[in-house]
Design an enzyme around this catalytic site. Structure first.
Site, PDB file in Angstrom:
ATOM      1  N   ASP A  19      -4.769   0.349  -0.417  1.00 48.22           N
ATOM      2  CA  ASP A  19      -4.587  -0.399  -1.659  1.00 48.22           C
ATOM      3  C   ASP A  19      -5.295  -1.746  -1.530  1.00 48.22           C
ATOM      4  OD1 ASP A  19      -3.642  -0.887  -4.210  1.00 48.22           O
ATOM      5  OD2 ASP A  19      -1.686  -1.615  -3.538  1.00 48.22           O
TER       6      ASP A  19
ATOM      7  N   GLU B  88      -9.185   0.681 -12.598  1.00 45.03           N
ATOM      8  CA  GLU B  88      -8.192   0.412 -13.639  1.00 45.03           C
ATOM      9  C   GLU B  88      -8.807  -0.067 -14.954  1.00 45.03           C
ATOM     10  OE1 GLU B  88      -3.828  -1.778 -13.924  1.00 45.03           O
ATOM     11  OE2 GLU B  88      -4.753  -1.223 -12.024  1.00 45.03           O
TER      12      GLU B  88
ATOM     13  N   LYS C  72      -7.104   4.416 -13.781  1.00 39.35           N
ATOM     14  CA  LYS C  72      -5.744   3.878 -13.799  1.00 39.35           C
ATOM     15  C   LYS C  72      -5.408   3.345 -15.192  1.00 39.35           C
ATOM     16  CE  LYS C  72      -4.021   1.526 -10.291  1.00 39.35           C
ATOM     17  NZ  LYS C  72      -3.919   0.490  -9.224  1.00 39.35           N
TER      18      LYS C  72
END
Length: 340
Positions: free
Chosen positions: A27, A106, A142
């Site tokens: 991450d 994202e 995302k």
């Protein structure tokens, strides 16, 4: 001379043991960290990209994105948006050189309540990856786990074959709706749930198996696996960890996305890790099948005060970092245009 299984476990790090049960994901937007821990996949978000974009190492990626934004013309706002999309993809492309699997990129959190805008932005990001020679099979888009985000994910999966990763997921209602929409993957947050309970409940310390975030992900995993014949094909990637105890308590989850700091701690930890989550264990749980339309989703989610507050807070925080990133790009773009 052969080594006994117990002794071999003692020699192996907790990270190596977890990798036997779970796909480990990094991450981070810092791909030097990715190289060190050799995860299968990697995830990014606006906050991680903002932090990485400030590092001297990654300035060539920022400069390339700014030049791309200027070259594609349009209004200043369009140039900045194009530059940021390109920056996210630039980081994703570099990360894909380091991982054998997928990267999550994202969509702007400010679009969280606009289904059509999320779909359009997702398609744009995928087109940038494909222009760079990367298949959409290696990308997860995302999206915020609002009702609109889940519907956007369903459309992208069904009409475009674009795989989605639903983020900012805190409630059982969100998880059920994602499964019914046949989303590829969800990212239920562990640590942010724990944060809320520490702030709003009398209790301040939790053992890993009592951690409300761990219990939330365990319930979702068990529900998905118990009703996988329906078919629920969505997989669970636990996210947002505050300590290694939370990570180890979720060994067996389909995937776990872990920060470089915690990956480092796990690589130095040689305690035994057992597999906590299994499809067989899930079959024996007492959860009942649920169906949610929009009205019942909104009601059930609204009944969970923690989830309502953390979803709103998460969207605001990601949006704030997106605004900071925009301001940084805009200033750098102005300097380039003026030869500074």
């Amino acid at each position: 001379m052969s080594v006994s299984p117990d002794k071999r476990r003692k020699m192996e790090s907790a990270l190596e043991q977890i990798k036997k049960y779970t796909v480990v994901v990094a991450d981070t937007g810092d791909f030097n960290a990715i190289e060190e821990y050799k995860p299968q996949d990697a995830t990014t978000n606006p906050s991680l990209i903002l932090a990485a974009a400030k590092m001297p190492t990654y300035q060539p990626l920022v400069e390339q994105a700014i030049k791309y934004g200027i070259a594609n013309g349009g209004s200043e706002e369009e140039q900045v948006t194009n530059a940021i999309d390109k920056l996210f993809v630039n980081f994703g492309l570099e990360i894909l050189k380091k991982v054998p699997g997928r990267v999550s990129t994202e969509v702007d959190a400010r679009l969280s309540f606009d289904k059509e805008a999320m779909v359009s932005r997702a398609r744009r990001l995928i087109s940038l990856y494909e222009e760079a020679g990367v298949s959409k099979e290696r990308i997860l888009i995302k999206l915020s786990s609002t009702w609109e985000g889940i519907q956007a994910g369903q459309e992208l999966e069904e009409k475009d074959g674009i795989h989605c990763n639903m983020t900012l997921l805190f409630s059982f209602a969100q998880a059920v709706a994602c499964a019914e929409a046949h989303i590829t993957l969800i990212s239920p947050f562990v640590g942010r749930i724990l944060d809320w309970y520490k702030e709003n409940a009398d209790r301040k310390n939790y053992e890993p198996h009592e951690d409300p975030g761990v219990q939330s992900v365990t319930k979702i995993y068990n529900y998905y696996k118990k009703f996988s014949y329906t078919p629920y094909t969505t997989v669970v990637m636990g996210a947002s960890f505050r300590n290694t105890g939370e990570v180890k308590a979720l060994a067996g989850c389909d995937l776990l996305t872990i920060s470089p700091g915690l990956l480092g701690e796990l690589s130095q930890d040689h305690s035994a890790v057992t597999c906590s989550l299994t499809p067989q264990g899930a079959k024996e749980c007492d959860l009942e099948k649920v169906h949610l339309d929009e009205k019942s989703f909104r009601w059930l989610h609204n009944e969970d005060r923690m989830a309502v507050e953390k979803l709103s807070d998460g969207i605001r925080k990601f949006a704030a970092d997106a605004i900071k990133l925009e301001a940084m790009i805009k200033e750098r773009m102005f300097n380039v245009k003026n030869g500074q």
